[in-house]
Write a protein that holds these residues in place. Sequence first.
Motif, PDB file in Angstrom:
ATOM      1  N   VAL A  55      48.409  35.927  29.863  1.00 36.77           N
ATOM      2  CA  VAL A  55      47.012  35.863  29.325  1.00 36.77           C
ATOM      3  C   VAL A  55      46.616  37.572  29.222  1.00 36.77           C
ATOM      4  N   ILE A  56      46.158  37.794  28.098  1.00 33.89           N
ATOM      5  CA  ILE A  56      45.544  39.151  27.801  1.00 33.89           C
ATOM      6  C   ILE A  56      43.881  38.687  28.006  1.00 33.89           C
ATOM      7  N   GLY A  57      43.624  39.535  29.134  1.00 41.11           N
ATOM      8  CA  GLY A  57      42.199  39.120  29.530  1.00 41.11           C
ATOM      9  C   GLY A  57      40.932  40.176  28.933  1.00 41.11           C
ATOM     10  N   ASN A  58      39.814  39.794  28.760  1.00 43.63           N
ATOM     11  CA  ASN A  58      38.799  40.529  28.239  1.00 43.63           C
ATOM     12  C   ASN A  58      38.406  41.602  29.191  1.00 43.63           C
ATOM     13  N   THR A  59      38.221  42.722  29.188  1.00 43.70           N
ATOM     14  CA  THR A  59      37.835  43.674  30.380  1.00 43.70           C
ATOM     15  C   THR A  59      36.354  44.294  29.679  1.00 43.70           C
ATOM     16  N   GLY A  60      35.970  43.825  28.413  1.00 41.37           N
ATOM     17  CA  GLY A  60      34.695  44.389  28.109  1.00 41.37           C
ATOM     18  C   GLY A  60      33.447  44.096  28.446  1.00 41.37           C
ATOM     19  N   ASP A  61      33.664  42.862  29.520  1.00 40.68           N
ATOM     20  CA  ASP A  61      32.496  42.834  30.370  1.00 40.68           C
ATOM     21  C   ASP A  61      32.274  43.448  31.610  1.00 40.68           C
ATOM     22  N   ASP A  62      33.392  44.211  31.919  1.00 45.73           N
ATOM     23  CA  ASP A  62      33.388  44.843  33.274  1.00 45.73           C
ATOM     24  C   ASP A  62      32.234  45.809  33.393  1.00 45.73           C
ATOM     25  N   ILE A  63      31.862  45.949  34.807  1.00 44.74           N
ATOM     26  CA  ILE A  63      30.706  46.824  35.072  1.00 44.74           C
ATOM     27  C   ILE A  63      30.818  47.250  36.793  1.00 44.74           C
ATOM     28  N   TRP A  64      30.172  48.373  36.717  1.00 47.51           N
ATOM     29  CA  TRP A  64      30.170  49.002  37.955  1.00 47.51           C
ATOM     30  C   TRP A  64      28.739  48.306  38.639  1.00 47.51           C
ATOM     31  N   VAL A  65      28.788  47.790  39.717  1.00 48.74           N
ATOM     32  CA  VAL A  65      27.500  47.076  40.449  1.00 48.74           C
ATOM     33  C   VAL A  65      27.580  47.666  41.987  1.00 48.74           C
ATOM     34  N   HIS A  66      26.706  48.288  42.438  1.00 47.76           N
ATOM     35  CA  HIS A  66      26.691  48.788  43.672  1.00 47.76           C
ATOM     36  C   HIS A  66      27.806  49.501  43.985  1.00 47.76           C
ATOM     37  N   GLY A  67      28.633  50.222  43.178  1.00 46.69           N
ATOM     38  CA  GLY A  67      29.726  51.189  43.605  1.00 46.69           C
ATOM     39  C   GLY A  67      30.903  50.214  43.499  1.00 46.69           C
ATOM     40  N   LEU A  68      30.629  49.115  42.968  1.00 39.83           N
ATOM     41  CA  LEU A  68      31.786  48.063  43.007  1.00 39.83           C
ATOM     42  C   LEU A  68      32.373  47.674  41.696  1.00 39.83           C
ATOM     43  N   ARG A  69      33.810  47.972  41.265  1.00 34.72           N
ATOM     44  CA  ARG A  69      34.271  47.555  39.897  1.00 34.72           C
ATOM     45  C   ARG A  69      34.427  45.953  39.948  1.00 34.72           C
ATOM     46  N   VAL A  70      33.648  45.314  38.907  1.00 39.10           N
ATOM     47  CA  VAL A  70      33.548  44.011  38.779  1.00 39.10           C
ATOM     48  C   VAL A  70      34.078  43.813  37.382  1.00 39.10           C
ATOM     49  N   CYS A  71      35.036  42.625  37.386  1.00 34.40           N
ATOM     50  CA  CYS A  71      35.676  42.377  36.012  1.00 34.40           C
ATOM     51  C   CYS A  71      35.703  40.788  36.098  1.00 34.40           C
ATOM     52  N   PRO A  72      34.259  40.466  35.508  1.00 31.95           N
ATOM     53  CA  PRO A  72      34.119  38.827  35.445  1.00 31.95           C
ATOM     54  C   PRO A  72      34.930  37.946  34.698  1.00 31.95           C
ATOM     55  N   ASP A  73      35.678  38.254  33.780  1.00 28.04           N
ATOM     56  CA  ASP A  73      36.711  37.527  33.015  1.00 28.04           C
ATOM     57  C   ASP A  73      37.978  37.537  33.608  1.00 28.04           C
ATOM     58  N   LEU A  74      38.397  38.579  34.005  1.00 26.73           N
ATOM     59  CA  LEU A  74      39.670  38.582  34.724  1.00 26.73           C
ATOM     60  C   LEU A  74      39.497  37.599  36.003  1.00 26.73           C
ATOM     61  N   ASP A  75      38.372  37.882  36.563  1.00 28.66           N
ATOM     62  CA  ASP A  75      38.120  36.914  37.986  1.00 28.66           C
ATOM     63  C   ASP A  75      38.239  35.573  37.821  1.00 28.66           C
ATOM     64  N   THR A  76      37.344  35.240  36.564  1.00 31.29           N
ATOM     65  CA  THR A  76      37.147  33.800  36.295  1.00 31.29           C
ATOM     66  C   THR A  76      38.522  33.049  36.065  1.00 31.29           C
ATOM     67  N   VAL A  77      39.360  33.784  35.271  1.00 31.65           N
ATOM     68  CA  VAL A  77      40.760  33.194  35.071  1.00 31.65           C
ATOM     69  C   VAL A  77      41.550  33.140  36.178  1.00 31.65           C
ATOM     70  N   MET A  78      41.468  34.191  37.155  1.00 32.54           N
ATOM     71  CA  MET A  78      42.213  34.313  38.347  1.00 32.54           C
ATOM     72  C   MET A  78      41.799  33.162  39.418  1.00 32.54           C
ATOM     73  N   TYR A  79      40.567  33.027  39.613  1.00 26.83           N
ATOM     74  CA  TYR A  79      39.905  32.069  40.378  1.00 26.83           C
ATOM     75  C   TYR A  79      40.196  30.727  40.128  1.00 26.83           C
ATOM     76  N   THR A  80      39.902  30.544  38.467  1.00 26.83           N
ATOM     77  CA  THR A  80      40.004  29.223  38.223  1.00 26.83           C
ATOM     78  C   THR A  80      41.501  28.560  38.489  1.00 26.83           C
ATOM     79  N   LEU A  81      42.526  29.393  37.925  1.00 26.81           N
ATOM     80  CA  LEU A  81      43.871  28.966  37.917  1.00 26.81           C
ATOM     81  C   LEU A  81      44.307  29.135  39.515  1.00 26.81           C
ATOM     82  N   GLY A  82      43.876  29.741  40.374  1.00 28.47           N
ATOM     83  CA  GLY A  82      44.077  30.109  41.719  1.00 28.47           C
ATOM     84  C   GLY A  82      43.398  28.972  42.622  1.00 28.47           C
ATOM     85  N   GLY A  83      42.674  28.377  41.852  1.00 30.25           N
ATOM     86  CA  GLY A  83      41.974  27.041  42.756  1.00 30.25           C
ATOM     87  C   GLY A  83      40.811  27.895  43.769  1.00 30.25           C
ATOM     88  N   GLY A  84      40.257  28.675  43.412  1.00 34.20           N
ATOM     89  CA  GLY A  84      39.253  29.102  44.031  1.00 34.20           C
ATOM     90  C   GLY A  84      37.607  29.436  43.471  1.00 34.20           C
TER      91      GLY A  84
END
Length: 337
Positions: free
Chosen positions: A34-63
């Motif tokens: 899977v080639i994931g989109n990282t254009g949605d990535d953002i720094w929030v409160h000093g944290l690096r958030v990658c919404p699309d990568l995490d959606t793929v990872m959580y969905t396929l990982g059952g979380g």
Amino acid sequence: MRITVLAGGIGGARFLRGLKALLASEHSGSSITVIGNTGDDIWVHGLRVCPDLDTVMYTLGGGISDERGWGREGETFTVKDELASYGVEPGWFGLGDKDIATHLVRTQSLAAGYTLTDVTTALCDHWQPGVRLLPMSDDRAETHVIVERPDDGSAPDGTPLRSAIHFQEWWIRYRAALPTHGFTVIGIDTARPGPDVIKAISTADVVLLPPSNPVVSIGTILQVPGIAAAVRATHAPVVGVSPIVGGAPVRGMADACLAAIGVETSAFAVAEHYGARSSGGLIDAWLVDSSDADCVEDVNRLGIDCRAVPAMMTDVDATARLAAECLAAAETWRARP
Ligand code: GDP
Ligand code: CA
């Protein structure tokens, strides 16, 4: 069979869940990259958030929270509420407590010098999504949206002033409802494809564009220099699924994205936007929902093999059947004279 999928968040992740189920029952020995989109990535409160990568990872990982489609199931928002009580911005970004653990791991690892690809692999070691998840790039390239905000004021001649805001602010805070004049992915010109991204496209047996947002998910991945060229040049068939059904997105606000780039919200217009590979475009075959069957001939005339099939990913079985239709379209393309 080596299958490479260019994916955004919810639409991409749900499609992948069906594709995995199909491969488990029918094409064992296949692999998915899977080639994931990282254009949605953002720094929030000093944290690096990658919404699309995490959606793929959580969905396929059952979380994943199936109800929300993003973030963790059984989530709480104590930290978010606590931050709001301090009055710190952005208050509009949904940061769940469990989710924060993922962002902490990612942020710490990036600070220690690991690449986003390395960090994503490490997170996936924990989640076991059953696919190889590659960020489109390790370089920062974030989608911004050119908008008119109520408080931006006007030029002396009365023309409303425009500003560029982060995609997440446009999508979440403003629900894509501001006058919008287009997208600019800051950093994209110098972004390099992640390691193995080009290889995953050029050595694939099939390349799939799932029903992800054609503008701010797949469109952004394709803007990374070298990726669109690799899709145009691959020996594999390239098959897409329309995220637009009956003239509207199934979920989300892809209509606002398409309008901002001057593309009509229809299954036909998105196919035309991608274009036929035989005439310099990106796809060989295009699957539309059965309810859009009346556009099949028009899409065929573009030089794209179009099929009308049930394209609503209502459950895993229905999605697996949709994935099977994609592989069947790929086979037909391969067997062409
Ligand atoms: P995001 O990053 O979370 O916005 O997700 P994606 O870019 O991967 O996918 C969003 C797209 O998926 C939207 O344009 C939806 O219309 C589309 N979508 C969601 N569910 C379905 C479905 O069941 N069938 C089809 N054909 N498209 C869907
Ligand atoms: Ca997204």
